[in-house]
Scaffold this motif. Structure first.
Motif, PDB file in Angstrom:
ATOM      1  N   ALA A 177      35.403  22.527  48.334  1.00 25.99           N
ATOM      2  CA  ALA A 177      35.014  22.916  46.982  1.00 25.99           C
ATOM      3  C   ALA A 177      33.717  22.169  46.704  1.00 25.99           C
ATOM      4  O   ALA A 177      33.726  20.961  46.446  1.00 25.99           O
ATOM      5  CB  ALA A 177      36.088  22.549  45.965  1.00 25.99           C
ATOM      6  N   GLU A 178      32.614  22.877  46.814  1.00 29.59           N
ATOM      7  CA  GLU A 178      31.310  22.210  46.852  1.00 29.59           C
ATOM      8  C   GLU A 178      30.418  22.664  45.709  1.00 29.59           C
ATOM      9  O   GLU A 178      30.210  23.860  45.501  1.00 29.59           O
ATOM     10  CB  GLU A 178      30.625  22.499  48.182  1.00 29.59           C
ATOM     11  CG  GLU A 178      29.267  21.825  48.336  1.00 29.59           C
ATOM     12  CD  GLU A 178      28.657  22.100  49.692  1.00 29.59           C
ATOM     13  OE1 GLU A 178      28.935  21.328  50.626  1.00 29.59           O
ATOM     14  OE2 GLU A 178      27.917  23.096  49.814  1.00 29.59           O
ATOM     15  N   LEU A 179      29.898  21.703  44.980  1.00 30.21           N
ATOM     16  CA  LEU A 179      28.911  21.942  43.939  1.00 30.21           C
ATOM     17  C   LEU A 179      27.552  21.509  44.471  1.00 30.21           C
ATOM     18  O   LEU A 179      27.378  20.364  44.894  1.00 30.21           O
ATOM     19  CB  LEU A 179      29.261  21.142  42.682  1.00 30.21           C
ATOM     20  CG  LEU A 179      28.248  21.209  41.536  1.00 30.21           C
ATOM     21  CD1 LEU A 179      28.137  22.618  40.981  1.00 30.21           C
ATOM     22  CD2 LEU A 179      28.615  20.212  40.437  1.00 30.21           C
ATOM     23  N   ASN A 223      31.317  17.369  46.972  1.00 25.74           N
ATOM     24  CA  ASN A 223      32.306  18.144  47.707  1.00 25.74           C
ATOM     25  C   ASN A 223      33.686  17.498  47.609  1.00 25.74           C
ATOM     26  O   ASN A 223      33.820  16.274  47.520  1.00 25.74           O
ATOM     27  CB  ASN A 223      31.886  18.245  49.173  1.00 25.74           C
ATOM     28  CG  ASN A 223      32.755  19.205  49.950  1.00 25.74           C
ATOM     29  OD1 ASN A 223      33.025  20.314  49.496  1.00 25.74           O
ATOM     30  ND2 ASN A 223      33.208  18.783  51.118  1.00 25.74           N
ATOM     31  N   HIS A 276      22.835  31.124  46.609  1.00 27.93           N
ATOM     32  CA  HIS A 276      23.149  30.741  47.982  1.00 27.93           C
ATOM     33  C   HIS A 276      22.273  31.576  48.891  1.00 27.93           C
ATOM     34  O   HIS A 276      21.606  32.507  48.446  1.00 27.93           O
ATOM     35  CB  HIS A 276      24.632  30.964  48.309  1.00 27.93           C
ATOM     36  CG  HIS A 276      25.048  32.386  48.236  1.00 27.93           C
ATOM     37  ND1 HIS A 276      25.175  33.062  47.029  1.00 27.93           N
ATOM     38  CD2 HIS A 276      25.356  33.291  49.193  1.00 27.93           C
ATOM     39  CE1 HIS A 276      25.549  34.297  47.245  1.00 27.93           C
ATOM     40  NE2 HIS A 276      25.659  34.480  48.551  1.00 27.93           N
ATOM     41  N   SER A 313      24.783  17.441  46.646  1.00 31.75           N
ATOM     42  CA  SER A 313      25.964  18.206  47.041  1.00 31.75           C
ATOM     43  C   SER A 313      27.192  17.339  46.801  1.00 31.75           C
ATOM     44  O   SER A 313      27.310  16.247  47.368  1.00 31.75           O
ATOM     45  CB  SER A 313      25.875  18.611  48.517  1.00 31.75           C
ATOM     46  OG  SER A 313      27.080  19.199  48.952  1.00 31.75           O
ATOM     47  N   ILE A 359      21.900  26.246  40.844  1.00 31.59           N
ATOM     48  CA  ILE A 359      23.252  25.686  40.887  1.00 31.59           C
ATOM     49  C   ILE A 359      24.161  26.680  41.590  1.00 31.59           C
ATOM     50  O   ILE A 359      24.126  27.879  41.308  1.00 31.59           O
ATOM     51  CB  ILE A 359      23.791  25.397  39.474  1.00 31.59           C
ATOM     52  CG1 ILE A 359      22.883  24.398  38.749  1.00 31.59           C
ATOM     53  CG2 ILE A 359      25.213  24.869  39.534  1.00 31.59           C
ATOM     54  CD1 ILE A 359      23.287  24.150  37.319  1.00 31.59           C
ATOM     55  N   SER A 360      24.953  26.179  42.506  1.00 37.09           N
ATOM     56  CA  SER A 360      25.937  27.028  43.178  1.00 37.09           C
ATOM     57  C   SER A 360      27.234  26.255  43.346  1.00 37.09           C
ATOM     58  O   SER A 360      27.240  25.022  43.380  1.00 37.09           O
ATOM     59  CB  SER A 360      25.419  27.483  44.549  1.00 37.09           C
ATOM     60  OG  SER A 360      25.275  26.379  45.425  1.00 37.09           O
ATOM     61  N   PHE A 361      28.318  27.010  43.434  1.00 36.54           N
ATOM     62  CA  PHE A 361      29.630  26.414  43.677  1.00 36.54           C
ATOM     63  C   PHE A 361      30.347  27.275  44.702  1.00 36.54           C
ATOM     64  O   PHE A 361      30.364  28.502  44.602  1.00 36.54           O
ATOM     65  CB  PHE A 361      30.450  26.334  42.379  1.00 36.54           C
ATOM     66  CG  PHE A 361      31.711  25.535  42.522  1.00 36.54           C
ATOM     67  CD1 PHE A 361      31.666  24.146  42.547  1.00 36.54           C
ATOM     68  CD2 PHE A 361      32.938  26.159  42.643  1.00 36.54           C
ATOM     69  CE1 PHE A 361      32.823  23.400  42.694  1.00 36.54           C
ATOM     70  CE2 PHE A 361      34.104  25.429  42.785  1.00 36.54           C
ATOM     71  CZ  PHE A 361      34.048  24.034  42.809  1.00 36.54           C
TER      72      PHE A 361
END
Length: 418
Positions: free
Chosen positions: A125-127, A144, A411, A142, A100-102
């Protein structure tokens, strides 16, 4: 005479005795040498036997430990063992812990002549969530949001991981494999804004819904061929309408993209690709494109240094609806070229030239010349300043950007991002 003969015989006997004495001494020396060699051989043999005994003892001790471990291991449930003609399905990896990244990408801008003026905006602003589903499939999504749009599912796709013959299939909503930057997310770009040429041709990114297959050729030379079929690729501007017939196979969009990579020297490599997509219907879109990326990477002592030169160019041929209900066909082209040099782990800088034309209507040209500098205090944070000189049809403009990007969670800064 008799005395002389006696003396001669006596000399002969003396010489013979001397020879016999020397022969006996030589034999005694040879025997002594052989005895020494025999003693050395016996000593080596004794050492070998001792080493063999120690090795045998170690093997026996190891066998006892293995037997003890086998006795302590839990018994295998025969009811859970799959039949010999079935493939055992392994449990999913990361089943309870997906990657998981944001990403938060904020921007500040100032125009000297344009209509944007001064202000701040949320560039992205992307999850991003990704995980294996089973040994044969992985999935990712994704989500966004930007200053202009609320949260939206930007990508949601499934990707195979175990097909034979170097095949990979992707299906769902994703960025179609067009060129280099059209299928990159905004925060991954080496400069602040996506080139206007790409933005006008594809509406920003090549978002598509469909299925895509990639084949990696089983040869020493890297060569990948991608083919896909989609409802459409990219987005049409709101004030334009593309001519669309009744839903049918002829109205779908079909893509072919070859892509190769070559090491020219130990420090220089080049990537080259081509893109073609179209609909069989004569009233729809046809697009051709080429992309080239040249990288110079010094030796390992200068791993964080180097230079990248990249370019893409596209030719678009498409029908659009007129205000009176008819249609007109427009052939437009555009593209960009950029250079970025890396000065170490934290700093890089470069230049961009972009030529963009309106996709339909009157040919509104926009040439942009940009310079940018990037500072990365760490791998999780990036600051970038960019200056644009914009030469538009009928007017010029200067624009200043300050971009601040932060990464939370997993990431990558892989080879493709250079």
């Amino acid at each position: 005479m008799g005395l002389d003969r006696f003396r001669i015989q006596l000399a002969i006997f003396a010489f013979a005795a001397l020879l016999l004495a020397e022969s006996a001494a030589s034999e005694e020396s040879e025997v002594a040498k052989l005895k020494e060699e025999l003693a050395a051989t016996k000593s080596d043999l004794a050492d070998t036997r001792s080493a063999l005994a120690r090795t045998q003892k170690l093997v026996e001790d190891l066998a006892l430990k293995v037997d003890d471990f086998g006795k302590q291991a839990p018994a295998v449930d025969s009811e859970r063992t799959p039949p010999a003609d079935e493939t055992a399905r392994l449990p999913p990896q990361n089943v309870n812990n997906p990657a998981i990244s944001f990403v938060v990408d904020g921007k500040a801008r100032s125009n000297t002549q344009g209509d944007d003026g001064v202000g701040f905006l949320l560039g992205s602003a992307e999850l991003f969530i990704s995980a294996p589903i089973d040994p044969f499939l992985r999935g990712y999504v994704s989500i966004n949001a930007t200053s202009d749009e609320s949260f939206d599912v930007e990508e949601a796709a499934l990707v195979t991981t175990a097909l034979p013959s170097n095949l990979t299939v992707k299906g769902g909503r994703f960025f179609a494999d067009v060129g280099r930057f059209p299928h990159w997310h905004d925060e991954a770009l080496p400069f602040v804004e996506r080139p206007q040429s790409i933005d006008r041709l594809f509406g920003g990114e090549t978002r598509a819904e469909g299925v895509e297959t990639s084949w990696l050729a089983p040869i020493d030379q890297y060569f990948e061929l991608t083919a896909g079929v989609y409802n459409s690729i990219g987005e049409i501007p709101d004030d334009l309408g593309s001519v669309v017939g009744q839903p049918s196979y002829s109205e779908l969009t079909y893509l072919v993209r070859p892509h190769t990579y070559v090491d020219l020297t130990d420090t220089l490599n080049v990537e080259f690709g081509g893109t073609f997509f179209a609909s069989p219907s004569e009233t729809r879109r046809r697009l051709y494109g080429v992309d080239l990326t040249l990288r110079h990477q010094p030796g390992t002592s200068s791993f964080y240094q180097g230079t990248v030169v990249g370019s893409e160019w596209y030719w678009n041929d498409q029908d659009f609806l007129d205000a009176d209900g008819g249609s007109s066909r427009f052939r437009r082209n555009g593209g960009y070229g950029y250079l970025e040099s890396f000065f170490g782990r934290s700093f890089s800088g470069g230049f961009v030239f972009d030529h963009a034309e309106s996709i339909a209507g009157e040919t509104e040209r926009e040439d942009t010349y940009s310079g940018f500098v990037t500072w990365k205090p760490s791998e999780f944070q990036r600051l970038r300043f960019q200056l644009d000189e914009i030469d538009q049809t009928g007017k010029n403009d200067q624009r200043f950007w300050l971009q601040w990007t932060a990464f939370i969670g997993s990431h990558s800064h892989g080879f493709a991002n250079r």
